[in-house]
Design a protein around this motif. Sequence first.
Motif, PDB file in Angstrom:
ATOM      1  N   ARG A 169      32.637  29.444  27.101  1.00  8.02           N
ATOM      2  CA  ARG A 169      31.185  29.626  27.080  1.00  8.02           C
ATOM      3  C   ARG A 169      30.511  29.049  28.326  1.00  8.02           C
ATOM      4  NH1 ARG A 169      27.983  30.209  22.333  1.00  8.02           N
ATOM      5  NH2 ARG A 169      29.178  30.964  20.557  1.00  8.02           N
ATOM      6  N   GLY A 170      30.992  27.908  28.797  1.00  7.07           N
ATOM      7  CA  GLY A 170      30.358  27.240  29.938  1.00  7.07           C
ATOM      8  C   GLY A 170      30.451  28.005  31.234  1.00  7.07           C
ATOM      9  N   ASN A 171      31.371  28.964  31.321  1.00  4.16           N
ATOM     10  CA  ASN A 171      31.540  29.744  32.555  1.00  4.16           C
ATOM     11  C   ASN A 171      30.928  31.138  32.480  1.00  4.16           C
ATOM     12  OD1 ASN A 171      34.614  28.201  32.318  1.00  4.16           O
ATOM     13  ND2 ASN A 171      33.318  27.790  34.073  1.00  4.16           N
ATOM     14  N   GLN A 172      30.513  31.561  31.312  1.00  6.00           N
ATOM     15  CA  GLN A 172      30.084  32.948  31.129  1.00  6.00           C
ATOM     16  C   GLN A 172      28.815  33.291  31.900  1.00  6.00           C
ATOM     17  OE1 GLN A 172      29.815  33.705  26.928  1.00  6.00           O
ATOM     18  NE2 GLN A 172      31.968  33.247  26.569  1.00  6.00           N
ATOM     19  N   SER A 173      27.820  32.410  31.893  1.00 16.55           N
ATOM     20  CA  SER A 173      26.537  32.749  32.518  1.00 16.55           C
ATOM     21  C   SER A 173      26.655  32.913  34.025  1.00 16.55           C
ATOM     22  CB  SER A 173      25.474  31.708  32.167  1.00 16.55           C
ATOM     23  OG  SER A 173      25.865  30.429  32.615  1.00 16.55           O
ATOM     24  N   GLU A 174      27.520  32.091  34.666  1.00 13.21           N
ATOM     25  CA  GLU A 174      27.651  32.205  36.125  1.00 13.21           C
ATOM     26  C   GLU A 174      28.392  33.481  36.514  1.00 13.21           C
ATOM     27  OE1 GLU A 174      31.383  28.987  36.201  1.00 13.21           O
ATOM     28  OE2 GLU A 174      29.533  28.591  37.301  1.00 13.21           O
ATOM     29  N   VAL A 175      29.364  33.897  35.707  1.00 10.78           N
ATOM     30  CA  VAL A 175      30.047  35.164  35.971  1.00 10.78           C
ATOM     31  C   VAL A 175      29.114  36.331  35.651  1.00 10.78           C
ATOM     32  CG1 VAL A 175      32.011  36.624  35.334  1.00 10.78           C
ATOM     33  CG2 VAL A 175      32.319  34.158  35.546  1.00 10.78           C
ATOM     34  N   ALA A 176      28.319  36.187  34.597  1.00  4.90           N
ATOM     35  CA  ALA A 176      27.337  37.224  34.252  1.00  4.90           C
ATOM     36  C   ALA A 176      26.328  37.418  35.381  1.00  4.90           C
ATOM     37  CB  ALA A 176      26.614  36.850  32.966  1.00  4.90           C
ATOM     38  N   ARG A 177      25.993  36.345  36.067  1.00  8.30           N
ATOM     39  CA  ARG A 177      25.041  36.441  37.195  1.00  8.30           C
ATOM     40  C   ARG A 177      25.569  37.391  38.266  1.00  8.30           C
ATOM     41  NH1 ARG A 177      25.473  34.227  41.832  1.00  8.30           N
ATOM     42  NH2 ARG A 177      27.016  32.696  41.124  1.00  8.30           N
ATOM     43  N   VAL A 178      26.870  37.320  38.569  1.00  8.93           N
ATOM     44  CA  VAL A 178      27.479  38.201  39.569  1.00  8.93           C
ATOM     45  C   VAL A 178      27.500  39.647  39.059  1.00  8.93           C
ATOM     46  CG1 VAL A 178      29.599  38.708  40.851  1.00  8.93           C
ATOM     47  CG2 VAL A 178      28.870  36.339  40.514  1.00  8.93           C
ATOM     48  N   ILE A 179      27.801  39.818  37.776  1.00 12.64           N
ATOM     49  CA  ILE A 179      27.807  41.159  37.181  1.00 12.64           C
ATOM     50  C   ILE A 179      26.430  41.800  37.326  1.00 12.64           C
ATOM     51  CG2 ILE A 179      27.955  42.412  34.994  1.00 12.64           C
ATOM     52  CD1 ILE A 179      30.136  40.409  34.154  1.00 12.64           C
ATOM     53  N   LYS A 180      25.375  41.038  37.053  1.00 14.74           N
ATOM     54  CA  LYS A 180      24.009  41.570  37.167  1.00 14.74           C
ATOM     55  C   LYS A 180      23.626  41.794  38.631  1.00 14.74           C
ATOM     56  CE  LYS A 180      22.406  38.155  34.690  1.00 14.74           C
ATOM     57  NZ  LYS A 180      21.449  37.246  34.020  1.00 14.74           N
ATOM     58  N   GLN A 181      23.993  40.859  39.493  1.00 15.37           N
ATOM     59  CA  GLN A 181      23.612  40.951  40.911  1.00 15.37           C
ATOM     60  C   GLN A 181      24.178  42.194  41.581  1.00 15.37           C
ATOM     61  OE1 GLN A 181      24.740  37.475  43.177  1.00 15.37           O
ATOM     62  NE2 GLN A 181      24.187  38.383  45.147  1.00 15.37           N
ATOM     63  N   TYR A 182      25.434  42.531  41.249  1.00 18.10           N
ATOM     64  CA  TYR A 182      26.106  43.668  41.889  1.00 18.10           C
ATOM     65  C   TYR A 182      26.109  44.924  41.010  1.00 18.10           C
ATOM     66  CZ  TYR A 182      27.680  40.412  45.464  1.00 18.10           C
ATOM     67  OH  TYR A 182      27.712  39.488  46.487  1.00 18.10           O
ATOM     68  N   GLY A 183      25.487  44.845  39.827  1.00 22.74           N
ATOM     69  CA  GLY A 183      25.438  46.004  38.938  1.00 22.74           C
ATOM     70  C   GLY A 183      26.818  46.506  38.552  1.00 22.74           C
ATOM     71  N   LEU A 184      27.706  45.582  38.200  1.00 25.60           N
ATOM     72  CA  LEU A 184      29.102  45.945  37.944  1.00 25.60           C
ATOM     73  C   LEU A 184      29.259  46.697  36.631  1.00 25.60           C
ATOM     74  CD1 LEU A 184      30.959  42.661  38.981  1.00 25.60           C
ATOM     75  CD2 LEU A 184      30.403  44.649  40.393  1.00 25.60           C
ATOM     76  N   SER A 185      30.133  47.684  36.642  1.00 23.22           N
ATOM     77  CA  SER A 185      30.496  48.398  35.419  1.00 23.22           C
ATOM     78  C   SER A 185      31.332  47.472  34.538  1.00 23.22           C
ATOM     79  CB  SER A 185      31.307  49.646  35.766  1.00 23.22           C
ATOM     80  OG  SER A 185      32.553  49.271  36.336  1.00 23.22           O
ATOM     81  N   SER A 186      31.591  47.885  33.301  1.00 23.07           N
ATOM     82  CA  SER A 186      32.419  47.071  32.414  1.00 23.07           C
ATOM     83  C   SER A 186      33.844  46.952  32.963  1.00 23.07           C
ATOM     84  CB  SER A 186      32.433  47.670  31.005  1.00 23.07           C
ATOM     85  OG  SER A 186      32.904  49.009  31.032  1.00 23.07           O
ATOM     86  N   ARG A 187      34.330  48.030  33.603  1.00 28.41           N
ATOM     87  CA  ARG A 187      35.679  47.987  34.175  1.00 28.41           C
ATOM     88  C   ARG A 187      35.763  46.943  35.285  1.00 28.41           C
ATOM     89  NH1 ARG A 187      38.834  53.161  36.961  1.00 28.41           N
ATOM     90  NH2 ARG A 187      40.803  52.096  37.397  1.00 28.41           N
ATOM     91  N   LEU A 188      34.783  46.946  36.176  1.00 25.64           N
ATOM     92  CA  LEU A 188      34.783  45.977  37.266  1.00 25.64           C
ATOM     93  C   LEU A 188      34.485  44.570  36.765  1.00 25.64           C
ATOM     94  CD1 LEU A 188      33.042  48.004  40.112  1.00 25.64           C
ATOM     95  CD2 LEU A 188      35.400  47.163  40.077  1.00 25.64           C
TER      96      LEU A 188
END
Length: 223
Positions: A169-188
């Motif tokens: 849980r403690g690492n999810q938000s920081e990885v989610a930030r990158v997903i949102k920043q780059y508009g990553l698909s679920s695969r990526l």
Amino acid sequence: MHSKLEEIRIEEFDLSLSSMRLMNYDRALGIERSMKIHGQLQPVIARLYEGGIQLIDGFKRLYAAETLLMDCLECRLFEVDECQAKVMLLSYNRTNQSMEVWEEAMILKSLLEGGELDQRRLAKVVGHSPSWVSRRLSLISKVDEEVTADIKMGVLSSRHARALMRLPRGNQSEVARVIKQYGLSSRLSNRLVDIYLSKESEEDQRRLLENPDELLWYQMELR
């Protein structure tokens, strides 16, 4: 199950069950455009109870009606309790698969919190296998609150959540930030989590999130 068809004023609807639905702006706009041209094609579904009229299915139609300044909606009214209403909320969205896994999970969690059902009995009530119920409850229990808020707002999808739940849980938000920043698909997003978990130190993980070149090169190779 007995029901009746009535015209109900929009302001009379209790929208409390909307907390278990996610925002999908594209779908909402599509319904609004359709209603502007064709009017209301299908009645919304609601239940009668002592406090009023609780909307079960048709939230996007109601929001569209508000935007289009409509006064009333055609509504099919049922006399059921709230537990039955939540089961109906699942079933009405099963045929057209318009409900995300996260929404299903929120409804199941809400039904369990009533204290009258265990997971096995809940599976029987909603017409799915115990493993189907278990997978969804596991998803919602393993995701960080900040990520949950993004999912509820439609910023991240249930598929993104499945990738993120592989992380503490403690690492999810920081990885989610990158997903949102780059508009990553679920695969990526899954690929990003794979690379993140493969790093041997927290410093290497931090560098990946600050400059995710490995992931972006992988994205280019897919094109």
